[in-house]
Design a protein around this motif. Structure first.
Motif, mmCIF file in Angstrom:
data_model
loop_
_atom_site.group_PDB
_atom_site.id
_atom_site.type_symbol
_atom_site.label_atom_id
_atom_site.label_comp_id
_atom_site.label_asym_id
_atom_site.label_seq_id
_atom_site.Cartn_x
_atom_site.Cartn_y
_atom_site.Cartn_z
ATOM 1 N N LEU A 267 -42.809 21.220 -33.928
ATOM 2 C CA LEU A 267 -42.834 20.628 -35.262
ATOM 3 C C LEU A 267 -43.972 19.634 -35.377
ATOM 4 C CD1 LEU A 267 -39.042 19.957 -35.903
ATOM 5 C CD2 LEU A 267 -40.462 21.726 -36.919
ATOM 6 N N HIS A 268 -44.228 18.889 -34.292
ATOM 7 C CA HIS A 268 -45.268 17.872 -34.285
ATOM 8 C C HIS A 268 -46.009 17.922 -32.958
ATOM 9 C CE1 HIS A 268 -44.255 15.723 -38.007
ATOM 10 N NE2 HIS A 268 -42.998 15.954 -37.711
ATOM 11 N N GLY A 269 -47.187 17.332 -32.956
ATOM 12 C CA GLY A 269 -47.977 17.295 -31.735
ATOM 13 C C GLY A 269 -47.555 16.199 -30.778
ATOM 14 N N ARG A 270 -46.847 15.172 -31.303
ATOM 15 C CA ARG A 270 -46.349 14.088 -30.464
ATOM 16 C C ARG A 270 -44.913 13.779 -30.858
ATOM 17 N NH1 ARG A 270 -50.575 9.281 -30.094
ATOM 18 N NH2 ARG A 270 -49.041 8.629 -28.520
ATOM 19 N N GLU A 271 -44.335 12.701 -30.292
ATOM 20 C CA GLU A 271 -42.915 12.432 -30.516
ATOM 21 C C GLU A 271 -42.618 12.151 -31.993
ATOM 22 O OE1 GLU A 271 -44.643 8.610 -28.647
ATOM 23 O OE2 GLU A 271 -44.890 10.787 -28.476
ATOM 24 N N ILE A 272 -41.411 12.488 -32.404
ATOM 25 C CA ILE A 272 -40.956 12.259 -33.776
ATOM 26 C C ILE A 272 -40.372 10.856 -33.851
ATOM 27 C CG2 ILE A 272 -39.426 13.079 -35.612
ATOM 28 C CD1 ILE A 272 -39.489 15.831 -34.267
ATOM 29 N N THR A 273 -40.862 10.053 -34.790
ATOM 30 C CA THR A 273 -40.471 8.643 -34.868
ATOM 31 C C THR A 273 -39.401 8.369 -35.909
ATOM 32 O OG1 THR A 273 -42.301 8.279 -36.396
ATOM 33 C CG2 THR A 273 -42.717 7.831 -34.072
ATOM 34 N N CYS A 274 -39.238 9.257 -36.891
ATOM 35 C CA CYS A 274 -38.260 9.006 -37.957
ATOM 36 C C CYS A 274 -37.840 10.330 -38.581
ATOM 37 C CB CYS A 274 -38.827 8.070 -39.029
ATOM 38 S SG CYS A 274 -40.494 8.492 -39.569
ATOM 39 N N VAL A 275 -36.633 10.353 -39.115
ATOM 40 C CA VAL A 275 -36.117 11.553 -39.773
ATOM 41 C C VAL A 275 -35.200 11.130 -40.914
ATOM 42 C CG1 VAL A 275 -34.153 11.782 -38.178
ATOM 43 C CG2 VAL A 275 -34.969 13.785 -39.423
ATOM 44 N N ARG A 276 -35.259 11.866 -42.007
ATOM 45 C CA ARG A 276 -34.366 11.653 -43.143
ATOM 46 C C ARG A 276 -33.933 13.010 -43.692
ATOM 47 N NH1 ARG A 276 -33.814 7.369 -41.644
ATOM 48 N NH2 ARG A 276 -34.109 5.332 -42.615
ATOM 49 N N ARG A 277 -32.654 13.091 -44.035
ATOM 50 C CA ARG A 277 -32.170 14.307 -44.702
ATOM 51 C C ARG A 277 -32.346 14.128 -46.199
ATOM 52 N NH1 ARG A 277 -27.247 15.821 -47.235
ATOM 53 N NH2 ARG A 277 -26.850 18.061 -47.172
ATOM 54 N N LEU A 278 -33.054 15.087 -46.804
ATOM 55 C CA LEU A 278 -33.294 15.036 -48.240
ATOM 56 C C LEU A 278 -32.094 15.556 -49.022
ATOM 57 C CD1 LEU A 278 -35.811 14.125 -49.819
ATOM 58 C CD2 LEU A 278 -36.412 16.526 -50.066
ATOM 59 N N GLY A 279 -31.459 16.609 -48.509
ATOM 60 C CA GLY A 279 -30.302 17.199 -49.184
ATOM 61 C C GLY A 279 -30.155 18.652 -48.784
ATOM 62 N N ALA A 280 -29.316 19.376 -49.515
ATOM 63 C CA ALA A 280 -29.057 20.792 -49.233
ATOM 64 C C ALA A 280 -29.517 21.639 -50.407
ATOM 65 C CB ALA A 280 -27.574 21.024 -48.960
ATOM 66 N N VAL A 281 -30.097 22.795 -50.084
ATOM 67 C CA VAL A 281 -30.562 23.746 -51.095
ATOM 68 C C VAL A 281 -29.806 25.044 -50.889
ATOM 69 C CG1 VAL A 281 -32.518 25.110 -51.901
ATOM 70 C CG2 VAL A 281 -32.843 22.716 -51.309
ATOM 71 N N GLU A 282 -29.213 25.558 -51.972
ATOM 72 C CA GLU A 282 -28.499 26.833 -51.908
ATOM 73 C C GLU A 282 -29.392 27.938 -52.444
ATOM 74 O OE1 GLU A 282 -24.694 26.887 -53.676
ATOM 75 O OE2 GLU A 282 -23.885 25.234 -52.481
ATOM 76 N N VAL A 283 -29.424 29.035 -51.715
ATOM 77 C CA VAL A 283 -30.176 30.208 -52.158
ATOM 78 C C VAL A 283 -29.187 31.237 -52.685
ATOM 79 C CG1 VAL A 283 -32.126 29.817 -50.625
ATOM 80 C CG2 VAL A 283 -30.175 31.075 -49.787
ATOM 81 N N PRO A 284 -29.654 32.207 -53.474
ATOM 82 C CA PRO A 284 -28.730 33.130 -54.158
ATOM 83 C C PRO A 284 -27.725 33.848 -53.272
ATOM 84 C CG PRO A 284 -30.912 33.322 -55.103
ATOM 85 C CD PRO A 284 -31.035 32.366 -53.963
ATOM 86 N N ASP A 285 -28.041 34.062 -51.991
ATOM 87 C CA ASP A 285 -27.076 34.770 -51.131
ATOM 88 C C ASP A 285 -26.043 33.820 -50.527
ATOM 89 O OD1 ASP A 285 -28.628 33.387 -49.411
ATOM 90 O OD2 ASP A 285 -29.111 35.069 -48.094
ATOM 91 N N CYS A 286 -25.888 32.629 -51.160
ATOM 92 C CA CYS A 286 -24.870 31.637 -50.781
ATOM 93 C C CYS A 286 -25.150 30.959 -49.440
ATOM 94 C CB CYS A 286 -23.466 32.263 -50.753
ATOM 95 S SG CYS A 286 -22.959 32.873 -52.364
ATOM 96 N N THR A 287 -26.340 31.142 -48.900
ATOM 97 C CA THR A 287 -26.713 30.422 -47.690
ATOM 98 C C THR A 287 -27.181 29.030 -48.071
ATOM 99 O OG1 THR A 287 -27.426 32.509 -46.720
ATOM 100 C CG2 THR A 287 -28.129 30.493 -45.614
ATOM 101 N N THR A 288 -26.783 28.043 -47.280
ATOM 102 C CA THR A 288 -27.181 26.664 -47.543
ATOM 103 C C THR A 288 -28.164 26.212 -46.474
ATOM 104 O OG1 THR A 288 -25.053 26.172 -48.567
ATOM 105 C CG2 THR A 288 -26.368 24.311 -47.835
ATOM 106 N N PHE A 289 -29.274 25.650 -46.935
ATOM 107 C CA PHE A 289 -30.296 25.121 -46.033
ATOM 108 C C PHE A 289 -30.369 23.611 -46.193
ATOM 109 C CE2 PHE A 289 -31.585 29.505 -46.652
ATOM 110 C CZ PHE A 289 -32.005 29.900 -45.391
ATOM 111 N N ASN A 290 -30.367 22.911 -45.070
ATOM 112 C CA ASN A 290 -30.577 21.469 -45.090
ATOM 113 C C ASN A 290 -32.074 21.182 -45.036
ATOM 114 O OD1 ASN A 290 -27.887 20.093 -44.968
ATOM 115 N ND2 ASN A 290 -27.658 21.491 -43.233
ATOM 116 N N VAL A 291 -32.529 20.295 -45.926
ATOM 117 C CA VAL A 291 -33.945 19.940 -45.994
ATOM 118 C C VAL A 291 -34.128 18.548 -45.396
ATOM 119 C CG1 VAL A 291 -35.951 19.642 -47.487
ATOM 120 C CG2 VAL A 291 -34.199 21.326 -48.079
ATOM 121 N N PHE A 292 -35.034 18.438 -44.433
ATOM 122 C CA PHE A 292 -35.308 17.176 -43.753
ATOM 123 C C PHE A 292 -36.782 16.816 -43.891
ATOM 124 C CE2 PHE A 292 -31.798 19.181 -41.494
ATOM 125 C CZ PHE A 292 -30.871 18.161 -41.398
ATOM 126 N N VAL A 293 -37.067 15.540 -43.699
ATOM 127 C CA VAL A 293 -38.445 15.076 -43.576
ATOM 128 C C VAL A 293 -38.552 14.308 -42.271
ATOM 129 C CG1 VAL A 293 -40.335 13.811 -44.650
ATOM 130 C CG2 VAL A 293 -38.577 14.838 -46.086
#
Length: 666
Positions: A267-293
């Motif tokens: 995901l990154h070239g060096r260590e990850i210093t922070c993370v936040r969950r933005l929310g969940a996105v539903e796609v038409p086939d009822c699958t839910t994806f969590n979106v992070f930054v």
């Protein structure tokens, strides 16, 4: 001179020719050629380039549906001109006699020239509809590309930009810096498999860089960028032709199967210093994806999706505006004024870190079945702020001593619900913890793309590590914005920032977005919670209207205090009073730094540490009792984020994401 494909005309027999002449005049001609015949030209339009020292265009692209063309010039500006195929004049340089195929070449140009010049004078000289002056610096724009309705421009400033058209105005969405050292970007190529190839020159080498793999596909020594060149890629071979010392050189590389297979992309070239969950996105086939930054030491932030089914993290967008490490993230949910629809997640994202730099973006994530990742993410760069931006504009700054060149933002928090019926304002406010011992408050006006420092205080006298804010509202309509800051000496200070924000709103409205920073009042109360630095901080409002403040420290301890906000009545007792009702401390909760803590319920806490233990605690009167401990796999834990999900059967489930040398969701 430059050529550009014309929408609506066959590519193999027709193209547009753009010619720049004296006084910044640019001519557009449609040129058609047939086998065995001389080319046939038609003058379509005349355009006026803005004044500059080297007044000529460098590249042009036509927008298929809008009847517009985008042009880049030698000054680094992007220009938008109207173009209509209905105007123009046919000028045959040769004639076909009685349907014959032999061109008549006897001095036909002398007959053509007067009428061509007459019609040229009859065509209006059109000025640009939109100008982004000096967008790519003084070295010029090298290419303009249209892809999926967006405009992409490249330049010799080491970045390429994504733009969109809005009300016949060019609007920059974001800029990308492909790789370190690739200062001379010449062209972008979008491949059929979804990759973006960046073509340019690094020192004396021609480079083809893949944005998907983040590495060079080709690196060919050719002598540098001041030469004619051409590159063609096919499934069978890649070919690069260039002129060097008067010779035409050809480099050919046959396609070979990759000997190296990527088992798990980083995901990154060096260590990850922070993370936040933005929310969940539903796609038409009822699958839910969590979106992070996520933010990292590699100076980038990444928007990604994490699916429980696939158990894979897939990047959606990479933000590369920072010049130093990204240490902290914060966001404010809600739609903006960018013309997006109501579907999906819309949020303002703030990222900050080294070199006292804050960047702000508008994100929109939505389910998209046409996308390879099932989720699409649109990023718009809104504003940026650096404390030393005025320093970069000073003359003779090499003779001066720069104050605090290494100031870093350690933590960010968005001040909630500033705009009310009593104080309607489009400004949003952000608090930052700084390594130079200050607590700073910034104001953002998204419509004007302004991020302004409005207030600050150096009360702590040492590095401030964490900030958090909450809104205290009473039924009578009284509201107080309380800011909490924690420093390296283990102290936690509580501030009433209601007054400074109100004063800042008035000053910003009167001064049209410019002001001198105000001084924050002294804190309401300061608590010595730990013996050393506070690495994690969280505030939770209880159903009774009280506030639990949980913190974790370098010494492995956890501290929880229960606060009550009392608002004074009458002029004599006006102001805000904070009362500490209860304090609980757990000295050796972990064997290393506690870098993540969350209050899940009034009697339930979650803590995470560099010792790779995730511990659930029950809060009882005067003590914290460990309920369970889970070991996680991410070394050097930097941060923890939590959220709750109500399952179909009504069961409440908590999720958490941890980051450090990797990313893990539990």
């Amino acid at each position: 001179l430059s050529w550009a494909p014309r929408p609506g005309l066959p590519l193999d027999t027709a193209a547009a020719l753009l010619a720049s002449g004296p006084d910044g005049e640019m001519l557009w001609l449609d040129v058609t050629h047939r086998p065995g015949q001389a080319p046939w030209a038609r003058l379509m339009g005349r355009y006026l380039l803005p004044p500059c020292k080297q007044r000529w265009h460098t590249c042009v692209a036509f927008l298929p549906q809008e009847g517009l063309l985008v042009c880049g010039d030698r000054r680094g500006s992007l220009l938008l001109f109207p173009c209509s195929s209905s105007s123009g004049w046919a000028a045959e340089s040769t004639s076909i006699v009685n349907g014959g195929t032999d061109p008549v070449v006897e001095d036909s140009s002398n007959e053509l020239e007067p009428s061509f010049l007459l019609h040229k004078a009859a065509l209006p000289l059109q000025s640009p509809l939109s100008v982004l002056y000096g967008l790519h610096g003084k070295t010029g724009v090298t290419s303009v590309t249209i892809h999926r309705g967006y405009i992409y421009s490249t330049g010799r400033d080491g970045v390429y930009r994504q733009l969109r058209l809005r009300d016949q105005q060019l609007e920059v969405l974001q800029k990308h810096r492909p790789c370190k050292g690739l200062q001379w970007i010449e062209e972008l190529r979008f491949t059929s498999d979804g990759d973006l190839l960046v073509l340019g020159f690094h020192a004396d080498n021609f480079v083809v860089w893949s944005s998907r793999t983040g590495e060079n596909v080709h690196c060919i020594p050719c002598g540098g960028g001041h030469r004619s060149w051409s590159y063609c890629s096919s499934p069978l071979a890649d070919v690069f032709a260039f002129i060097k010392s008067g010779d035409v050189m050809l480099y050919q590389c046959e396609a070979k199967p990759r000997e190296q297979q990527v088992l798990l992309a980083s995901l990154h070239g060096r260590e990850i210093t922070c993370v936040r969950r933005l929310g969940a996105v539903e796609v038409p086939d009822c699958t839910t994806f969590n979106v992070f930054v996520t933010g990292s030491e590699d100076t980038t932030a990444c928007v990604l999706v994490l699916s429980e089914n696939s158990r894979a993290a897939v990047p959606l967008a990479r933000l590369s505006d920072h010049i130093s490490s990204v240490r902290t993230l914060a966001f404010a949910m809600g739609p903006g004024d960018e013309g997006f629809g109501d579907e999906g997640l819309s949020a303002l994202l703030f990222s900050a870190g080294g070199r006292a730099q804050i960047e702000c973006y508008r994100l929109l994530c939505a389910g998209d079945t046409a996308s390879e990742n099932a989720v699409s993410c649109q990023v718009i760069h809104v504003a940026s702020h650096r404390l030393d931006k005025h320093w970069d504009q000073k003359k003779n700054r090499h003779k001066l001593v720069k104050m605090d060149p290494e100031t870093r933002y350690m933590s960010l928090t968005v001040v909630p619900e500033v705009s009310t019926k009593q104080l309607p304002t489009p400004w949003k406010f952000l608090a930052a913890a700084c390594s130079d011992a200050s607590v700073r408050i910034f104001g953002l006006l998204e419509a004007a793309r302004k991020l302004v420092l409005v207030a600050e205080s150096f009360h702590h006298q040492r590095c401030v590590l964490k900030v958090a804010a909450f809104l205290h509202a009473r039924a009578e309509g009284e509201r107080r914005h309380i800011l909490c800051s924690a420093a390296t000496d283990g102290s936690i200070a509580f501030w009433d920032i209601t007054g400074p924000i109100t004063d800042a709103v008035d000053a910003l409205h009167q001064a049209e977005g410019e002001m001198q920073p105000l001084a924050l009042d002294a804190p309401l109360v300061t608590i010595m919670a730990h013996s050393c630095g506070v690495n994690s901080l969280h505030i939770y409002e209880t159903p009774k209207g009280q506030y639990l403040v949980a913190s974790g420290s370098d010494d492995g301890s956890i501290h929880v205090c229960l606060l009550e906000v009392a608002l004074g009545r009458g002029e004599a007792a006006a102001g805000t009073c904070l009362q500490v009702l209860e304090r609980v401390s757990q000295p050796c909760a972990h064997a290393a730094h506690v870098t993540g803590i969350r209050v899940l319920q009034p009697d339930l806490l979650l803590s995470a540490s560099v010792d790779q233990r995730l511990t659930l605690w029950e809060r009882r009167p005067g003590e914290l009792v460990p309920l369970s401990t889970t070991f996680f796999h991410v070394p050097d834990l930097a941060e923890l984020d939590c959220w709750e999900v109500v399952e179909a059967g009504g069961e409440l489930r908590y999720y958490c994401v941890l980051c450090g040398q990797g990313l893990e969701m539990l």
